[in-house]
Design an enzyme around this catalytic site. Structure first.
Site, PDB file in Angstrom:
ATOM      1  CG  ASP A   8     -17.553 -12.877 -15.188  1.00 31.86           C
ATOM      2  OD1 ASP A   8     -16.431 -12.327 -15.247  1.00 31.86           O
ATOM      3  OD2 ASP A   8     -17.751 -14.064 -15.491  1.00 31.86           O
ATOM      4  CG  ASP A 130     -13.197 -16.385 -24.717  1.00 34.46           C
ATOM      5  OD1 ASP A 130     -12.309 -16.434 -23.857  1.00 34.46           O
ATOM      6  OD2 ASP A 130     -13.815 -15.349 -25.020  1.00 34.46           O
TER       7      ASP A 130
END
Length: 239
Positions: A8, A130
């Site tokens: 990330d 998500d």
């Protein structure tokens, strides 16, 4: 089941968030290329990369870091999400060597673009779902919708997408284990391969996902950086 080590990106560095909160970012390394090389050396089959700044900005924000990862990855395919919301951006990343783009926010706001992209680039477009409490969140998880994750997954089942990356936001970065039941239920509800994300903290978590017989892959980040999960051992166990 494929294990995807996660990188990330925030401000060019490798970080992990807790439940998607940018203010909770922990920096694990300043060299994304070196981190990718380390994962590749351990034998990973894929890399999972998220441009966190891009997810909030709505456009790519860590292009240099992604480029370093692609260079280090070599023949290992990279899937990328975060801030990919136009056909031009999709084409640009695929041309640069990204194997598969993950479309999240745009899947909610412009589902037609997902279908267009999946048709134009077979096998190279995934949808990122998500969810918090079963409801889809967008724009870097900052905005919650009334969209049910399962309903949304079924709407894209005939679109020709390569995979669904399902993230349980409440589990992400929390090291409390993945939501195996919800991920298994989603995978049973659609024919599209489902990749689990969020909460993987041990080899036992990976085995639990694998043993569902339905989950095609799992993403792990913090557990690898913290040393709770050894990548080489995990890959060998899953083989």
């Amino acid at each position: 089941m494929i294990l995807f080590p996660a990188i990330d990106l925030k401000d060019g560095a490798c970080v992990r968030l807790l439940r998607g909160e940018m203010s909770s970012a922990t920096v694990f390394g300043e060299d994304p290329g070196a981190q990718a090389a380390s994962f590749v050396a351990a034998g990973c089959e894929w890399l999972h990369v998220v441009d966190l700044d891009g997810a909030f900005a709505g456009r790519p924000a860590n292009a240099q870091a992604v480029g370093a990862i692609l260079h280090a990855a070599g023949e290992v395919p990279v899937q990328l999400g975060g801030g990919i919301r136009t056909m031009g951006t999709i084409e640009s990343w695929l041309d640069r060597g990204v194997a598969r783009v993950i479309l999240g926010t745009v899947a909610v706001e412009e589902p037609g673009l997902v279908r267009e992209a999946a048709a134009a680039f077979p096998g190279r477009v995934a949808v990122g779902l998500d969810a918090r409490g079963g409801r889809v969140a967008t724009r870097g998880w900052a905005e919650e919708t009334e969209e049910d994750a399962g309903d949304m997954a079924r709407r894209f089942e005939d679109a020709g997408i390569a995979a669904i990356v399902y993230t349980d936001i409440d589990r992400d970065g929390a090291m409390k284990g993945p939501n195996v039941a919800a991920t298994d239920a989603l995978a049973r509800a659609v024919a599209v391969p489902v990749v689990a994300s969020g909460g993987v903290s041990s080899l036992a978590d990976l085995v639990a996902l694998r043993d569902t017989g339905t989950v095609a892959g799992a993403i792990s980040g913090r557990a690898l950086y913290d040393g709770a999960l050894d990548l080489r051992a995990a890959l060998e166990a899953l083989r």
